[in-house]
Every structure is written in C-alpha cells, then in structure tokens.
Design an enzyme around this catalytic site. Structure first.
Site: not given
Length: 286
Positions: A189, A194
């Site tokens: 991911d 993030h």
C-alpha cells in the site's frame, strides 16, 4: 449514477494469481511491529525463516497488490471520487493455515451494495485458494460518502456492539514506531497519505497517518500473543471496524475481553485521551 448497484453485483468476478515468499511474510510481520525484542523466541516465530509462522492478517497484503479498497473502486458499476472513500471495516475468515510460501488464485467480486442514505457501502469479497483448496475469504467494506440515496437495500444494521461493560481481561499497550508506516507500505500500500507530509496535510491530517490495516495486524498479533499462546493457527476469523486514525509514534491501548471461542477487543490511541481506533473488533478462535 456513479454507483450502478445492479451492474456491480452482476459483474463477472475478477480472477488473478497471487504469490508470496517467506521474505514477504517476514516484511509484513516487521511492518506490524514484530521483532521487538529481536532475540525473543516468541518474536522469532514471526521473523526467523527457520521458525516462521504466518499471522492470518498477512492475507490482507499477500501478493503485494493494491489493497482491497482500491480494487473495489475499479470494479464494473463503480465510478467514484477517491477523496470520498473510507475503508470502513475488514473481515477475514481463515479456512486453513496460510503457508509460508505459496501461489494461489484470488477471485474478487462486489458481494453487496447498500444504500445508507448519505453514503453508499460496497462489500468487496475476495476468495483465495491454492491447489489444495480454499485458504481464506477477505471482505473489505468500503464507505463512499455522498453516493447514497439511490433507493437500494440499507443492509444489515446488526453489529457486535460496544465493548463489554465489565473490566477487560487484559490490557496491552503497543507503541507504533516513528518509521512503521514507511516499513509497512513496502508490503504493497504505497498511498502517499502514509508517508508524504504535504499530501497528508492536503488530505486534512497534521502529518502522515498509519495504515488502518497495519493497526488491524498489530491488534491481531497482540491477541494471538497475549491470549492464544502465540498459536496463529487458532485464529478462525477476525473482524474490525475502523473508527479513527493512528499517527506513527503513538501508543495503542488494546482492551481484551475473553468469551466462548472469541475475544472482543477495543483499540484506542492512549496519547489522545483514548480516542477510538478500532471498534466492533472480534477474533474467533479454536
């Protein structure tokens, strides 16, 4: 209409091959915080190839492809703005222990479309099997804000409910490393939310946030290590609802209640007045 429920439900399943190695498993385990302390025999079950066991939540990254939420948005009948999308919940059913290395076939389809009024809810179901039969079934629940009101089925309203009223049987705290999101994202991911501070600010966060599925994996590991004797093969199913964000460097507080063949868990951010992170969390086990 951005979401055509009939088309989404009638679409043929998508099938593809997934494969993984011991290194993929080790990287995932490190990404959810395994290996602390590095020489602890209990941690070596997650990090040393000669002793390796696979935590079932590895299924959410096996094959290192895009997470199920992204896959669901590319299905026929679904055309939505990614900015309106929330990963609402995740459910994993394990049919037998996940091998350390393997090649399997993943079959994905939209299993349900619900109309919640102000939002549409999609359930992307992925069944994974190898030459020996079914391995796991993974359900990703996807909330799409502003896409409800099309007159569809509202779907089930039953939920496990709030955490039990009595005191928990165990309370475990796990500190999220400052670099944990950077490590976890290597399992597939690569959303810049993030990792990239500027992107995170544009998305409305003060800084990059931890992947929800990383918290999901950390929680399952804590339950296995604390209440299941470290035996990953005892896990039968695992479900959780994502209720809030986690920032790298924070401490997760996990309250656990034992039941008959199940563990209920409530996860909060200890540094932010126990703000809820995972709710409606249940681990079914043997």
């Amino acid at each position: 209409m951005p979401i055509d429920a009939a088309q989404a439900l009638a679409a043929a399943p998508r099938t593809g091959a997934v494969s993984w190695s011991a290194k993929d498993v080790q990287l995932y385990h490190l990404g959810i915080g395994a290996g602390r302390p590095a020489t602890d025999p209990r941690e070596l079950r997650y990090t040393l190839e000669s002793r390796l066991h696979v935590l079932p939540s590895f299924a959410t990254v096996a094959g290192a492809g895009a997470p199920g939420v992204i896959g669901g948005l590319s299905m026929p009948g679904v055309e939505v703005d990614l900015a309106r999308v929330l990963h609402g919940a995740q459910t994993l059913t394990v049919h037998r222990p996940i091998p350390v290395e393997g090649t399997a076939t993943a079959t994905s389809r939209i299993a349900a479309v619900y109309d919640k009024g102000k939002a549409a809810v999609l359930v992307l179901r992925t069944d994974v099997a190898d030459a020996d039969g079914p391995l796991w079934t993974d359900d990703a629940t996807i909330y799409v804000r502003g896409e409800g009101g099309f007159g569809g089925d509202r779907g089930p309203s039953a939920r496990p409910g709030e955490a039990p009223a009595g005191p928990p049987d165990r309370v475990v705290e796990r500190t999220v490393r400052e670099d944990q999101a950077l490590l976890y994202r290597l399992s597939g991911d690569l959303n810049p939310l993030h990792a990239d501070p500027e992107f995170a600010r544009r998305a409305g966060f003060e800084r990059p946030v931890l992947h929800g599925l990383c918290t999901y994996g950390m929680t399952l590991k804590a339950v296995v290590d604390t209440l299941l004797g470290g035996e990953v093969t005892r896990v039968r199913s695992y479900t959780a609802r994502f209720a809030g964000v986690v920032y790298p460097g924070e401490t997760l507080r996990m309250r656990m209640w034992r039941g008959d063949g199940r563990v209920r868990v409530a996860v909060s951010a200890a540094d932010r007045d126990d703000a809820p992170v995972l709710t409606d969390t249940v681990v079914e086990h043997s």
